[in-house]
Design a protein around this motif. Sequence first.
Motif, PDB file in Angstrom:
ATOM      1  N   LYS A 104      56.041  20.385 -28.378  1.00 15.90           N
ATOM      2  CA  LYS A 104      55.116  19.407 -28.947  1.00 15.90           C
ATOM      3  C   LYS A 104      54.922  18.198 -28.041  1.00 15.90           C
ATOM      4  N   CYS A 105      56.021  17.644 -27.518  1.00 16.70           N
ATOM      5  CA  CYS A 105      55.918  16.415 -26.715  1.00 16.70           C
ATOM      6  C   CYS A 105      56.036  16.679 -25.215  1.00 16.70           C
ATOM      7  N   GLY A 106      56.326  17.913 -24.826  1.00  9.33           N
ATOM      8  CA  GLY A 106      56.449  18.227 -23.411  1.00  9.33           C
ATOM      9  C   GLY A 106      57.697  17.663 -22.767  1.00  9.33           C
ATOM     10  N   GLY A 107      58.735  17.372 -23.551  1.00 11.77           N
ATOM     11  CA  GLY A 107      59.986  16.858 -23.024  1.00 11.77           C
ATOM     12  C   GLY A 107      60.057  15.342 -22.939  1.00 11.77           C
ATOM     13  N   ARG A 108      59.014  14.650 -23.344  1.00 11.79           N
ATOM     14  CA  ARG A 108      59.009  13.191 -23.245  1.00 11.79           C
ATOM     15  C   ARG A 108      59.662  12.515 -24.440  1.00 11.79           C
ATOM     16  N   GLY A 109      59.686  13.154 -25.593  1.00 10.01           N
ATOM     17  CA  GLY A 109      60.268  12.557 -26.791  1.00 10.01           C
ATOM     18  C   GLY A 109      59.301  11.702 -27.577  1.00 10.01           C
ATOM     19  N   LYS A 110      58.213  11.337 -26.973  1.00 12.43           N
ATOM     20  CA  LYS A 110      57.189  10.504 -27.620  1.00 12.43           C
ATOM     21  C   LYS A 110      55.837  11.183 -27.442  1.00 12.43           C
ATOM     22  N   ILE A 111      54.959  10.972 -28.417  1.00 12.54           N
ATOM     23  CA  ILE A 111      53.593  11.495 -28.307  1.00 12.54           C
ATOM     24  C   ILE A 111      52.602  10.391 -28.645  1.00 12.54           C
ATOM     25  N   PHE A 112      51.443  10.470 -28.024  1.00 11.55           N
ATOM     26  CA  PHE A 112      50.360   9.522 -28.297  1.00 11.55           C
ATOM     27  C   PHE A 112      49.402  10.148 -29.300  1.00 11.55           C
ATOM     28  N   VAL A 113      49.104   9.408 -30.351  1.00 13.48           N
ATOM     29  CA  VAL A 113      48.099   9.808 -31.326  1.00 13.48           C
ATOM     30  C   VAL A 113      47.160   8.626 -31.485  1.00 13.48           C
ATOM     31  N   GLU A 114      45.947   8.784 -30.968  1.00 13.16           N
ATOM     32  CA  GLU A 114      44.928   7.731 -31.014  1.00 13.16           C
ATOM     33  C   GLU A 114      45.469   6.390 -30.516  1.00 13.16           C
ATOM     34  N   GLN A 115      45.962   6.369 -29.294  1.00 13.90           N
ATOM     35  CA  GLN A 115      46.454   5.159 -28.619  1.00 13.90           C
ATOM     36  C   GLN A 115      47.699   4.546 -29.251  1.00 13.90           C
ATOM     37  N   THR A 116      48.403   5.285 -30.102  1.00  9.77           N
ATOM     38  CA  THR A 116      49.628   4.801 -30.724  1.00  9.77           C
ATOM     39  C   THR A 116      50.767   5.742 -30.339  1.00  9.77           C
ATOM     40  N   LEU A 117      51.891   5.190 -29.945  1.00 10.13           N
ATOM     41  CA  LEU A 117      53.048   5.961 -29.512  1.00 10.13           C
ATOM     42  C   LEU A 117      53.957   6.253 -30.706  1.00 10.13           C
ATOM     43  N   TYR A 118      54.226   7.544 -30.944  1.00 10.45           N
ATOM     44  CA  TYR A 118      55.087   7.983 -32.042  1.00 10.45           C
ATOM     45  C   TYR A 118      56.242   8.808 -31.497  1.00 10.45           C
ATOM     46  N   THR A 119      57.351   8.797 -32.216  1.00  8.74           N
ATOM     47  CA  THR A 119      58.468   9.660 -31.885  1.00  8.74           C
ATOM     48  C   THR A 119      58.133  11.079 -32.324  1.00  8.74           C
TER      49      THR A 119
END
Length: 177
Positions: A104-119
């Motif tokens: 889901k996150c590609g190993g980064r641990g965080k994802i961007f959803v509409e310019q907002t960073l989520y865990t």
Amino acid sequence: MAGLEDIKSLTVRPPDLTRTTDRIPWTSIAGALGFASRPASLYGRAKYALEPHYHKEILFELFKIGKKIKWSSPRGGFKITNNLLKRMCILALSEGLSPSCCPKCGGRGKIFVEQTLYTCTLCNGVGRKSISERVRANYLIMDKMTYNRCVKYNYHHHFIGALYNWERELINALRRA
């Protein structure tokens, strides 16, 4: 020497000898492995230098950890055998050396959803997606209920915990170097 060359490939060489880069030179990494304990150094060479001939020694260290554990079951019907303990060591080592990247996150641990960073909710911000308890129980050739009652706690706290401690020790040795 091949392992040191593999470690060397993880770092970058500065284009000019007078300039330094942000990354640690490979000689410092190789020297830092000497500051760590023997099991941590072996684990670092197997994981980062990709030297598979250290797997037997790491498995032996994990086996010694498993022999020290007091294994118990709620009803007394579970018996730990050397074969089962060996399979647990192999499973823990394979989990530690080749963790799968979270899809889901590609190993980064965080994802961007509409310019907002989520865990990431799939890996809980770790960046790795570990295998499920069902797959672990199937690999150890036992049903999931027996695994949850008799093996799960010791496996996570002692085997996986030892791998995390070795990883932490390697990080501290790199900071000192």
